[in-house]
Design an enzyme around this catalytic site. Sequence first.
Site, PDB file in Angstrom:
ATOM      1  N   HIS A 135       0.939  -1.532  -0.416  1.00  0.00           N
ATOM      2  CA  HIS A 135      -0.493   0.301  -0.013  1.00  0.00           C
ATOM      3  C   HIS A 135       0.569   1.092  -0.275  1.00  0.00           C
ATOM      4  CE1 HIS A 135      -2.926  -2.487   1.287  1.00  0.00           C
ATOM      5  NE2 HIS A 135      -4.282  -2.202   0.928  1.00  0.00           N
ATOM      6  N   LYS A 139      -0.843   4.961   4.398  1.00  0.00           N
ATOM      7  CA  LYS A 139      -2.165   4.254   5.816  1.00  0.00           C
ATOM      8  C   LYS A 139      -1.417   4.184   6.616  1.00  0.00           C
ATOM      9  CE  LYS A 139      -3.663  -0.350   4.930  1.00  0.00           C
ATOM     10  NZ  LYS A 139      -5.522  -0.647   5.318  1.00  0.00           N
TER      11      LYS A 139
HETATM   12  N1  LIG Z   1     -12.692  -0.926   1.853  1.00  0.00           N
HETATM   13  C1  LIG Z   1     -12.482  -0.591   0.862  1.00  0.00           C
HETATM   14  O1  LIG Z   1     -12.492  -0.944  -0.438  1.00  0.00           O
HETATM   15  C2  LIG Z   1     -11.523   0.555   1.368  1.00  0.00           C
HETATM   16  C3  LIG Z   1     -11.656   0.948   2.284  1.00  0.00           C
HETATM   17  N2  LIG Z   1     -10.163   2.424   3.128  1.00  0.00           N
HETATM   18  C4  LIG Z   1     -10.694   2.324   3.989  1.00  0.00           C
HETATM   19  O2  LIG Z   1     -10.933   3.136   4.596  1.00  0.00           O
HETATM   20  C5  LIG Z   1     -10.391   4.447   5.214  1.00  0.00           C
HETATM   21  C6  LIG Z   1      -9.961   5.290   4.456  1.00  0.00           C
HETATM   22  O3  LIG Z   1      -8.751   5.782   3.719  1.00  0.00           O
HETATM   23  P1  LIG Z   1      -8.401   6.952   3.053  1.00  0.00           P
HETATM   24  O4  LIG Z   1      -9.366   7.502   2.006  1.00  0.00           O
HETATM   25  O5  LIG Z   1      -7.434   6.675   2.596  1.00  0.00           O
HETATM   26  O6  LIG Z   1      -7.765   7.755   4.289  1.00  0.00           O
HETATM   27  P2  LIG Z   1      -7.650   9.604   4.647  1.00  0.00           P
HETATM   28  O7  LIG Z   1      -7.721   9.289   5.842  1.00  0.00           O
HETATM   29  O8  LIG Z   1      -7.153   9.867   2.787  1.00  0.00           O
HETATM   30  O9  LIG Z   1      -9.390  10.046   4.352  1.00  0.00           O
HETATM   31  C7  LIG Z   1     -10.282   9.337   6.595  1.00  0.00           C
HETATM   32  C8  LIG Z   1     -10.814  11.015   6.270  1.00  0.00           C
HETATM   33  O10 LIG Z   1     -11.545  10.962   6.969  1.00  0.00           O
HETATM   34  C9  LIG Z   1     -11.263  11.538   7.767  1.00  0.00           C
HETATM   35  N3  LIG Z   1     -11.430  12.056   9.486  1.00  0.00           N
HETATM   36  C10 LIG Z   1     -11.450  11.569  10.353  1.00  0.00           C
HETATM   37  N4  LIG Z   1     -12.044  11.417  11.554  1.00  0.00           N
HETATM   38  C11 LIG Z   1     -12.846  11.294  11.452  1.00  0.00           C
HETATM   39  C12 LIG Z   1     -14.239  11.488  11.955  1.00  0.00           C
HETATM   40  N5  LIG Z   1     -15.083  11.634  13.211  1.00  0.00           N
HETATM   41  N6  LIG Z   1     -15.149  12.072  11.042  1.00  0.00           N
HETATM   42  C13 LIG Z   1     -15.386  12.166   9.615  1.00  0.00           C
HETATM   43  N7  LIG Z   1     -14.209  12.099   9.027  1.00  0.00           N
HETATM   44  C14 LIG Z   1     -12.944  11.415   9.330  1.00  0.00           C
HETATM   45  C15 LIG Z   1      -9.822  11.693   7.933  1.00  0.00           C
HETATM   46  O11 LIG Z   1      -9.874  13.645   8.445  1.00  0.00           O
HETATM   47  P3  LIG Z   1      -8.304  14.183   8.646  1.00  0.00           P
HETATM   48  O12 LIG Z   1      -7.288  13.336   7.892  1.00  0.00           O
HETATM   49  O13 LIG Z   1      -8.165  15.107   8.912  1.00  0.00           O
HETATM   50  O14 LIG Z   1      -7.825  13.029  10.359  1.00  0.00           O
HETATM   51  C16 LIG Z   1     -10.189  12.440   6.551  1.00  0.00           C
HETATM   52  O15 LIG Z   1      -9.859  13.514   5.938  1.00  0.00           O
HETATM   53  C17 LIG Z   1      -9.198   3.922   6.302  1.00  0.00           C
HETATM   54  O16 LIG Z   1      -9.148   2.523   7.172  1.00  0.00           O
HETATM   55  C18 LIG Z   1      -8.838   2.955   4.325  1.00  0.00           C
HETATM   56  O17 LIG Z   1      -8.355   1.718   4.968  1.00  0.00           O
HETATM   57  C19 LIG Z   1      -9.645   2.177   1.677  1.00  0.00           C
HETATM   58  C20 LIG Z   1     -10.312   2.141   0.289  1.00  0.00           C
HETATM   59  C21 LIG Z   1     -10.760   0.927   0.285  1.00  0.00           C
HETATM   60  O1  LIG Z   2      -6.160   2.142   3.476  1.00  0.00           O
HETATM   61  C1  LIG Z   2      -6.434   1.741   1.858  1.00  0.00           C
HETATM   62  O2  LIG Z   2      -5.792   2.475   0.770  1.00  0.00           O
HETATM   63  C2  LIG Z   2      -7.407   0.704   1.903  1.00  0.00           C
HETATM   64  N1  LIG Z   2      -7.186  -0.204   2.691  1.00  0.00           N
HETATM   65  C3  LIG Z   2      -8.180  -1.004   2.648  1.00  0.00           C
HETATM   66  C4  LIG Z   2      -7.584  -2.142   3.318  1.00  0.00           C
HETATM   67  O3  LIG Z   2      -7.363  -1.852   4.839  1.00  0.00           O
HETATM   68  O4  LIG Z   2      -7.637  -3.384   2.798  1.00  0.00           O
HETATM   69  C5  LIG Z   2      -8.963  -1.376   1.582  1.00  0.00           C
HETATM   70  C6  LIG Z   2      -7.793  -1.308  -0.143  1.00  0.00           C
HETATM   71  O5  LIG Z   2      -6.858  -1.828   0.511  1.00  0.00           O
HETATM   72  C7  LIG Z   2      -7.097   0.022   0.069  1.00  0.00           C
END
Ligand SMILES: NC(=O)C1=CN([C@@H]2O[C@H](COP(=O)(O)OP(=O)(O)OC[C@H]3O[C@@H](n4cnc5c(N)ncnc54)[C@H](OP(=O)(O)O)[C@@H]3O)[C@@H](O)[C@H]2O)C=CC1
Ligand SMILES: O=C(O)C1=N[C@H](C(=O)O)C[C@H](O)C1
Length: 249
Positions: A135, A139
Amino acid sequence: MTKIRVGVLGARGRVGSQVVGAVEAAADLDLVAAVDAGDALEELTAGKAEVVVDFTHPDVVMDNLRFLTGNGIHAVVGTSGFDQDRLDTVAGWLEGRPELGVLIAPNFALGAVLAMRFAQQAARFYESAEVVELHHNRKADAPSGTAAHTARLIAQARAEAGLGPGPDATTSELDGARGAEVDGVRVHSVRLPGLVAHEEILFGAEGETLTIRHDSMDRSSFLPGVLLAVRSLAGRPGLTVGLEHLLDL
Ligand SMILES: NC(=O)C1=CN([C@@H]2O[C@H](COP(=O)(O)OP(=O)(O)OC[C@H]3O[C@@H](n4cnc5c(N)ncnc54)[C@H](OP(=O)(O)O)[C@@H]3O)[C@@H](O)[C@H]2O)C=CC1
Ligand SMILES: O=C(O)C1=N[C@H](C(=O)O)C[C@H](O)C1
């Protein structure tokens, strides 16, 4: 046409910001709240959100889900960090709410869902299996939720086939060199700028190996699955874990 009223949590994040764009572009969806860190969750109730998509952080997602289920709002959850304890807690919050649905998907990309399914099918045929996830370096958690889920599926299939631990003669190792163990399956995490989300599942037997690999080259790979979940959830009460249940796999 009655549009589905959608809220997004993590709306300024890497995935959340793309979900906001996808909801805005969909003719049958109405973006009623885009909430990020520091904003009030009450924006979701004020906007009368019917379904909320959560891509936030493992440390905050349970508080978000308590709020959503407590307010009768369906949830589509991509945020990682779910173990069985957390899933049981969410299932408990849904008790007595027969109309309410929560979908938690370790990965919304079609190929990742297929890779997990293929790994589950292959697991019983091989002496050994290990998972490598790769990744981007921003992350927050390791191993990835997808890799942990894949390892659990492999472990379950191996146990059902009566397989014990794979052969491994290692007697001396640097801490971490053989990865972390999830239900007895080794999982290795790589973090590099330039990567998005990638997983390799490696199987070994005498004289051959099988490698199943999936690559998300762009976060747009998650959007069709997220939109499918948003559109499906009102007709799917209870807790659903994994997008495969919506894909008729
Ligand atoms: N299931 C799937 O297919 C996928 C899952 N993911 C998962 O999704 C999650 C997010 O990933 P990603 O977008 O890369 O992360 P990011 O850090 O880019 O985005 C997360 C966002 O959530 C905000 N945030 C933090 N706390 C809160 C809260 N209490 N309420 C609302 N917003 C909040 C953060 O703000 P701030 O930065 O200011 O803290 C940030 O803007 C991770 O757990 C990742 O592993 C990611 C991709 C695909
Ligand atoms: O943080 C990410 O980017 C992603 N998070 C998810 C995970 O923890 O599996 C899904 C995907 O791998 C992207």
